[in-house]
Structure formats: structure tokens, C-alpha cells
Scaffold this active site. Structure first.
Site, mmCIF file in Angstrom:
data_model
loop_
_atom_site.group_PDB
_atom_site.id
_atom_site.type_symbol
_atom_site.label_atom_id
_atom_site.label_comp_id
_atom_site.label_asym_id
_atom_site.label_seq_id
_atom_site.Cartn_x
_atom_site.Cartn_y
_atom_site.Cartn_z
ATOM 1 N N GLN A 134 16.989 23.180 -13.957
ATOM 2 C CA GLN A 134 17.469 24.542 -14.188
ATOM 3 C C GLN A 134 18.826 24.816 -13.545
ATOM 4 O OE1 GLN A 134 15.280 27.177 -10.956
ATOM 5 N NE2 GLN A 134 13.765 26.005 -12.084
ATOM 6 N N HIS A 145 21.324 28.554 -12.391
ATOM 7 C CA HIS A 145 21.422 30.016 -12.355
ATOM 8 C C HIS A 145 22.865 30.438 -12.581
ATOM 9 C CE1 HIS A 145 17.426 29.772 -10.681
ATOM 10 N NE2 HIS A 145 17.873 29.056 -9.678
ATOM 11 N N GLU A 201 21.430 30.201 -4.102
ATOM 12 C CA GLU A 201 20.229 30.035 -3.288
ATOM 13 C C GLU A 201 20.431 28.922 -2.280
ATOM 14 O OE1 GLU A 201 17.717 29.343 -6.717
ATOM 15 O OE2 GLU A 201 17.489 27.238 -6.232
ATOM 16 N N HIS A 243 19.858 21.987 -10.835
ATOM 17 C CA HIS A 243 18.961 21.568 -9.754
ATOM 18 C C HIS A 243 17.512 21.550 -10.188
ATOM 19 C CE1 HIS A 243 19.089 25.999 -9.465
ATOM 20 N NE2 HIS A 243 17.818 25.899 -9.103
ATOM 21 N N ARG A 279 16.596 27.371 -18.055
ATOM 22 C CA ARG A 279 15.862 26.114 -18.034
ATOM 23 C C ARG A 279 16.476 25.145 -19.037
ATOM 24 N NH1 ARG A 279 10.708 28.493 -19.004
ATOM 25 N NH2 ARG A 279 10.425 29.165 -16.879
HETATM 26 ZN ZN ZN Z 1 16.658 27.683 -8.682
#
Ligand code: ZN
Length: 310
Positions: free
Chosen positions: A95, A97, A115, A172, A192
């Protein structure tokens, strides 16, 4: 306010989830495929709740909007960070972001997601995927379209105590046998790319190939790693991350630590051991917020904590 806000998590069953959080932290997980505990969250998709004290039973988002004085009277509408514990009993999807600008334009004004991960525990031989080997967007798109995942993705072994900073745009995947503490922007937008052909309730989960291709950074750049440990009297500390969206530090308390709370709010995650904070017993798996102008946290015992703030 001179009171710590202890948090009760919101749990998320996932097709790749497990039951380590019950064994390790005694969490009342709802099923044996519990993938995530949103331990500090004001996000509409899963809110944590204050446990005990003057605000017992309050959701974090309500506290944020109705008791801004606890957070330095913030201007933003939503609590800006989201902390999760992730139990990957199976592989998570590959995935990526988006950043704030892309999420705002394509996801109803949502925030993007940068993140970071701290490896709380992992099985022998566990690995993780961060980044890719394509040099250009064209090469990336071609390898995705041809499904050359092994060639495209950067997979490497991990160990307990490792730390990874994952800026938006970084492809990642967390992989099986891994228990992670994740600190991130308050966002639930995930694109995804590949889900190993798995089925959920008889159907494959949705993929977002076009958006993924849009947002994946090319070529991949490695992000900054954690700083070195500094030995102090009674404890050791290191800076994990100091980015645009959050700062995170790790503390290994041997005997005692006086931690000055100088932020609008300070999130504290107890990751190992046990002890006390201003006389209140804490142990691994506890998560709390020290509110605005709390003062100094006096930590005693043999324990490890991770602190984060915006
Ligand atoms: Zn993630």
C-alpha cells in the site's frame, strides 16, 4: 490540568489480524483476528475513550472539541495524530498513502498520511517492505502492471526495537509475525496496490492502482532513521522522528525519569515493563495523554516509553 488521560482503544478485526494483543497486553480484543487497536484516536472511523478520572467515558474527539484547554486551545478541528498497535498475523496489503494535497483533492478534504513504525515484537525471520527499485514512473507503472512485485519491492529483515519513518508517497507493507506501534497523521486513506489475491467475505478487497501510481514517489528515497541513544542519569533516550507532522522520542527508564511536558499535549505509550507515573501504576500496553500545562511527569520503574506530539 494535573491529570493523565488514560485511553481505552477501539479494536479493528482484519483478515490478517491475530490475538497477540490479548496475550501481550491483556487487551479485551473482540476476536482472534484483531489486526489493529486504535489506542489514541479521535478519528471518526475508530475513537479511543478516556478510562477513569474526571473525563471517564469521553471520546477523544469530544474532549478535543469541548475541552480545548486540555490541548492548548487548538485551532484545528480534529485531533491531529493517531496511534495504533498493529498485530500482523498475516501479510498486510502492499500500500501507499497520499500527501495532504492529494488527499484533500481526491478524498473529500481528508488529511494525507505520514506514519512511522516501532517494532514492538516480531518473529524470527520477520521482514518488512519499504520502498521500491523503479527509477522512473514509467518503470514503476510497467512493473505494477506486469505484477513484478518481487523485483519491484524493497523487502528486508527486521528486529524488535527497529524504527521506520514512512513519509506519504512511500510504498510499504507490514508483514506477518510483526507487532508494531504506529504513530501517524489522523487519516484513514490507504491506496492498495496488491493484496496477494486474498478474499474477504468471498470477494477480493478493493485495489486503487491509478491513485497508487499517482502518489508513489519515484525514485524511492530512504527516510531519516532514529537518532543515537543518549545515556542520562537514570534513563536513556533517543529521538525517533522529528518531521512536519509529529515528533517522537523513546525513553528507556532504568530507575527514574523527570519528563517535562512542554507541548500542547504529549502522547505517552508504555511499550515494555512497568512502573509508575506520578504515583499511578503503568505497564506495557498503557497509552495516555499528558494534557496542556501538566508539568513534569515523574516516571519510576524499569520500563520503556515512546512519547509523541504534534
Ligand atoms: Zn500504511
Amino acid at each position: 490540568m494535573r491529570e493523565l488521560l488514560f485511553m481505552e482503544p477501539c479494536f479493528k478485526p482484519m483478515i490478517w489480524g491475530g490475538h497477540k494483543m490479548r496475550e501481550k497486553y491483556g487487551y479485551p480484543i473482540p476476536c482472534d483476528e484483531t489486526g489493529e487497536a486504535w489506542v489514541v484516536s479521535g478519528h471518526q472511523n475508530g475513537k479511543s475513550t478516556v478510562k477513569g478520572g474526571s473525563f471517564d467515558g469521553w471520546k477523544l474527539d469530544e474532549l478535543w472539541s469541548q475541552h480545548g484547554e486540555l490541548f492548548g486551545n487548538p485551532a484545528e478541528k480534529d485531533f491531529p495524530l493517531l496511534v495504533k498497535v498493529i498485530d500482523a498475523n498475516g501479510d498486510l496489503s502492499i500500500q501507499v498513502h497520499p500527501d495532504d494535497a492529494y488527499a484533500f483533492a481526491h478524498e473529500n478534504g481528508s488529511k494525507g498520511k505520514t506514519e512511522c513504525w516501532y517494532i514492538l515484537d516480531c518473529e524470527e525471520g520477520a521482514d518488512i517492505i519499504v520502498g521500491h527499485h523503479a527509477q522512473t514512473k514509467e518503470e514503476l507503472v510497467q512493473m505494477i502492471d506486469e505484477g513484478k512485485w518481487d523485483k519491484l519491492l524493497n523487502c528486508f529483515p527486521i528486529h524488535k526495537g527497529d524504527f521506520f519513518y514512512i513519509p506519504s508517497g512511500t510504498v510499504h507493507a507490514i508483514r506477518r509475525g510483526t507487532l508494531i506501534l504506529e504513530i501517524q497523521q489522523n487519516s484513514d486513506v490507504t491506496y492498495r496496490l496488491y493484496d496477494y489475491g486474498r478474499l474477504q467475505n468471498g470477494k477480493p478487497r478493493e485495489l486503487h492502482l491509478d491513485k497508487s501510481k499517482d502518489v508513489i514517489r519515484c525514485p524511492h528515497r530512504n527516510a531519516a532513521t532514529a537518532g543515537d541513544w543518549e545515556k542520562r542519569d537514570g534513563y536513556e533516550m533517543r529521538r525517533l522522528a522529528a518531521g512536519e507532522y509529529f515528533t517522537a522520542d523513546q525513553w528507556k527508564v532504568k530507575t527514574a525519569l523527570d519528563l517535562e511536558q512542554m507541548q500542547d499535549f504529549l502522547i505517552v505509550d508504555v511499550t515494555e515493563g512497568q512502573g509508575t507515573v506520578d504515583g499511578v501504576a503503568v505497564r506495557a500496553g498503557d497509552h495516555f495523554i499528558a494534557p496542556y500545562q501538566y508539568g513534569t511527569l515523574h516516571v519510576e520503574g524499569e520500563l520503556e516509553i515512546i512519547t509523541s506530539y504534534r
